[in-house]
Scaffold this active site. Structure first.
Site, PDB file in Angstrom:
ATOM      1  N   ASP A  18     -44.670   6.577 -38.346  1.00 14.25           N
ATOM      2  CA  ASP A  18     -45.230   5.246 -38.970  1.00 14.25           C
ATOM      3  C   ASP A  18     -46.669   5.072 -38.693  1.00 14.25           C
ATOM      4  O   ASP A  18     -47.258   5.368 -37.741  1.00 14.25           O
ATOM      5  CB  ASP A  18     -44.540   4.244 -38.028  1.00 14.25           C
ATOM      6  CG  ASP A  18     -44.174   2.874 -38.905  1.00 14.25           C
ATOM      7  OD1 ASP A  18     -44.778   2.803 -40.126  1.00 14.25           O
ATOM      8  OD2 ASP A  18     -43.908   1.776 -38.099  1.00 14.25           O
ATOM      9  N   GLY A  21     -50.099   3.257 -43.152  1.00 17.49           N
ATOM     10  CA  GLY A  21     -50.991   2.109 -44.017  1.00 17.49           C
ATOM     11  C   GLY A  21     -51.923   1.554 -43.158  1.00 17.49           C
ATOM     12  O   GLY A  21     -53.141   1.330 -43.930  1.00 17.49           O
ATOM     13  N   ARG A  22     -51.532   1.274 -42.078  1.00 22.72           N
ATOM     14  CA  ARG A  22     -52.507   0.465 -41.050  1.00 22.72           C
ATOM     15  C   ARG A  22     -53.461   1.569 -40.696  1.00 22.72           C
ATOM     16  O   ARG A  22     -54.830   0.998 -40.370  1.00 22.72           O
ATOM     17  CB  ARG A  22     -51.618   0.156 -39.780  1.00 22.72           C
ATOM     18  CG  ARG A  22     -50.959  -1.157 -40.000  1.00 22.72           C
ATOM     19  CD  ARG A  22     -50.172  -1.541 -38.831  1.00 22.72           C
ATOM     20  NE  ARG A  22     -48.882  -0.522 -39.162  1.00 22.72           N
ATOM     21  CZ  ARG A  22     -47.868  -0.511 -38.006  1.00 22.72           C
ATOM     22  NH1 ARG A  22     -47.981  -1.068 -36.855  1.00 22.72           N
ATOM     23  NH2 ARG A  22     -46.729   0.427 -38.177  1.00 22.72           N
ATOM     24  N   HIS A  35     -51.140   7.976 -46.633  1.00 23.52           N
ATOM     25  CA  HIS A  35     -50.014   8.860 -46.531  1.00 23.52           C
ATOM     26  C   HIS A  35     -50.225  10.486 -46.597  1.00 23.52           C
ATOM     27  O   HIS A  35     -49.536  11.251 -46.368  1.00 23.52           O
ATOM     28  CB  HIS A  35     -49.298   8.384 -47.867  1.00 23.52           C
ATOM     29  CG  HIS A  35     -48.470   7.140 -47.601  1.00 23.52           C
ATOM     30  ND1 HIS A  35     -47.777   6.505 -46.543  1.00 23.52           N
ATOM     31  CD2 HIS A  35     -48.437   5.931 -48.335  1.00 23.52           C
ATOM     32  CE1 HIS A  35     -47.463   5.603 -46.570  1.00 23.52           C
ATOM     33  NE2 HIS A  35     -47.900   5.100 -47.711  1.00 23.52           N
ATOM     34  N   SER A  63     -37.609   5.845 -46.402  1.00 27.25           N
ATOM     35  CA  SER A  63     -36.396   5.310 -46.025  1.00 27.25           C
ATOM     36  C   SER A  63     -35.727   4.586 -47.283  1.00 27.25           C
ATOM     37  O   SER A  63     -36.417   4.223 -48.400  1.00 27.25           O
ATOM     38  CB  SER A  63     -36.598   4.092 -44.918  1.00 27.25           C
ATOM     39  OG  SER A  63     -37.188   2.931 -45.481  1.00 27.25           O
ATOM     40  N   SER A  64     -34.560   4.310 -47.225  1.00 26.97           N
ATOM     41  CA  SER A  64     -33.705   3.684 -48.572  1.00 26.97           C
ATOM     42  C   SER A  64     -34.518   2.295 -48.914  1.00 26.97           C
ATOM     43  O   SER A  64     -34.786   1.785 -49.944  1.00 26.97           O
ATOM     44  CB  SER A  64     -32.356   3.372 -47.999  1.00 26.97           C
ATOM     45  OG  SER A  64     -31.676   4.221 -47.407  1.00 26.97           O
ATOM     46  N   ASN A  66     -37.639   1.749 -48.340  1.00 27.17           N
ATOM     47  CA  ASN A  66     -38.862   1.800 -48.892  1.00 27.17           C
ATOM     48  C   ASN A  66     -39.236   1.744 -50.332  1.00 27.17           C
ATOM     49  O   ASN A  66     -40.137   1.664 -50.902  1.00 27.17           O
ATOM     50  CB  ASN A  66     -39.637   3.241 -48.251  1.00 27.17           C
ATOM     51  CG  ASN A  66     -39.947   3.279 -46.945  1.00 27.17           C
ATOM     52  OD1 ASN A  66     -39.884   4.359 -46.114  1.00 27.17           O
ATOM     53  ND2 ASN A  66     -40.428   2.174 -46.342  1.00 27.17           N
ATOM     54  N   ARG A 192     -38.529  -0.335 -32.873  1.00 26.88           N
ATOM     55  CA  ARG A 192     -37.430  -0.481 -33.545  1.00 26.88           C
ATOM     56  C   ARG A 192     -37.242   0.792 -33.939  1.00 26.88           C
ATOM     57  O   ARG A 192     -37.921   1.847 -34.638  1.00 26.88           O
ATOM     58  CB  ARG A 192     -37.573  -1.716 -34.504  1.00 26.88           C
ATOM     59  CG  ARG A 192     -38.596  -1.696 -35.655  1.00 26.88           C
ATOM     60  CD  ARG A 192     -38.679  -2.612 -36.535  1.00 26.88           C
ATOM     61  NE  ARG A 192     -39.676  -2.683 -37.552  1.00 26.88           N
ATOM     62  CZ  ARG A 192     -40.963  -3.415 -37.131  1.00 26.88           C
ATOM     63  NH1 ARG A 192     -40.976  -4.191 -36.328  1.00 26.88           N
ATOM     64  NH2 ARG A 192     -42.123  -3.143 -38.131  1.00 26.88           N
ATOM     65  N   SER A 194     -35.330   0.876 -37.420  1.00 25.65           N
ATOM     66  CA  SER A 194     -35.516   1.006 -38.775  1.00 25.65           C
ATOM     67  C   SER A 194     -34.439   1.739 -39.343  1.00 25.65           C
ATOM     68  O   SER A 194     -34.773   2.548 -40.378  1.00 25.65           O
ATOM     69  CB  SER A 194     -37.048   1.108 -39.215  1.00 25.65           C
ATOM     70  OG  SER A 194     -37.886   0.311 -38.770  1.00 25.65           O
ATOM     71  N   GLU A 205     -33.214   9.979 -26.003  1.00 27.93           N
ATOM     72  CA  GLU A 205     -34.277   9.242 -25.258  1.00 27.93           C
ATOM     73  C   GLU A 205     -35.243   8.661 -26.157  1.00 27.93           C
ATOM     74  O   GLU A 205     -35.767   9.423 -27.537  1.00 27.93           O
ATOM     75  CB  GLU A 205     -34.866  10.311 -24.249  1.00 27.93           C
ATOM     76  CG  GLU A 205     -34.230  10.787 -23.029  1.00 27.93           C
ATOM     77  CD  GLU A 205     -33.829   9.766 -22.243  1.00 27.93           C
ATOM     78  OE1 GLU A 205     -34.729   8.754 -21.865  1.00 27.93           O
ATOM     79  OE2 GLU A 205     -32.802   9.526 -21.467  1.00 27.93           O
TER      80      GLU A 205
END
Ligand code: IPE
Ligand code: IPE
Ligand code: MG
Length: 239
Positions: A18, A21-22, A35, A63-64, A66, A192, A194, A205
């Site tokens: 993740d 984009g940032r 990306h 992801s679904s 996305n 999270r 997601s 872990e």
């Protein structure tokens, strides 16, 4: 890399890649550039994982949920995926990588689906490392899919409802036959899951890394493995 200090190698590592984009925004680049760099990092981490002796690596690529992003970003991501599959297949095969895609395959464009099928077939007997690419993947959808199959079998008297165990459910997940992840890494600072591997992560872990994925290096990867080896796993037993 400081591989010598690593005494306990996890069998299966899952990663939520993740922050592309940032990272791009920070560099004044387009999200797609983020990306692109992210896919290069993924490639490096596959090789690092294989060298370290990790047997299974599961990467969350798309992801679904996305699919709901801007259509330009979605088509850019699909283009990158196609490029990755076309340009890396031969090298991955040589490195002994077995590639498997987990996710809602029917939603993938035909060109990508046939490339995926080709790579899976080509690499299916490779033993060095299994790379599961989660594409159009959502864990809830995966569980619903498994339950649907089980219900159909029960309806057709091919499965006794009394004999539905955890193992039976596992056998109907996209990850059937693959042991649960020992370690989950998520980059970008978000804490999270997601909709990733909800069933499979029951005793995994979790390590959250503050760097954006395009900045994640094989050295950072090694750091997370060193952190993992100092964790005490109990699986519900007393300390
Ligand atoms: C992860 O990076 C890659 C995908 C979800 C495809 P993001 O695109 O989510 O990047 P951020 O989280 O917006 O920075
Ligand atoms: C999860 O990241 C999916 C991938 C990394 C492919 P997202 O960026 O889509 O997740 P949220 O929206 O931050 O939860
Ligand atoms: Mg994100």
């Amino acid at each position: 890399m400081t591989e010598r200090r690593l005494l306990k190698v996890p069998q299966h590592v899952a990663i939520i890649m993740d922050g592309n984009g940032r990272w791009a925004r920070q560099q004044n680049l387009s999200r797609l550039e983020g990306h692109k760099r992210g896919s290069e990092v993924a490639r490096e981490i596959v090789t690092a994982a294989s060298r370290i002796g990790i047997s299974y690596l599961t990467l969350y690529a798309f992801s679904s949920e996305n699919w709901r992003r801007d259509p330009n970003e979605v088509s850019g991501l699909m283009g990158l995926l196609k490029l990755y599959l076309e340009s890396e297949t031969e090298e991955l095969h040589k490195e002994g990588v077995r590639l498997k895609v987990i996710g809602e395959r029917n939603q993938l464009p035909n060109t990508i689906l046939s490339l995926v099928e080709h790579v899976e077939e080509l690499t299916k007997t490779n033993k060095k490392i299994t790379l599961q690419m989660a594409i159009s993947y959502g864990s809830r959808a995966e569980i619903v899919h498994a339950v649907t199959e089980i219900a159909q079998k029960a309806r057709d008297h091919r499965l006794d409802p009394e004999k539905i165990t955890e193992q039976v459910l596992e056998q109907h997940l996209y990850t059937a036959g693959v042991p649960d992840p020992d370690l989950l890494i998520r980059t970008s600072g978000e804490k999270r899951i997601s909709n990733y591997l909800l069933w499979q992560l029951a005793y995994t872990e979790l390590i959250f890394v503050d760097k954006f994925w395009p900045d994640f290096t094989p050295e950072d990867f090694m750091e997370t493995l060193l952190t993992f080896q100092n964790r005490e796993r109990r699986f519900g037993t007393a300390a």
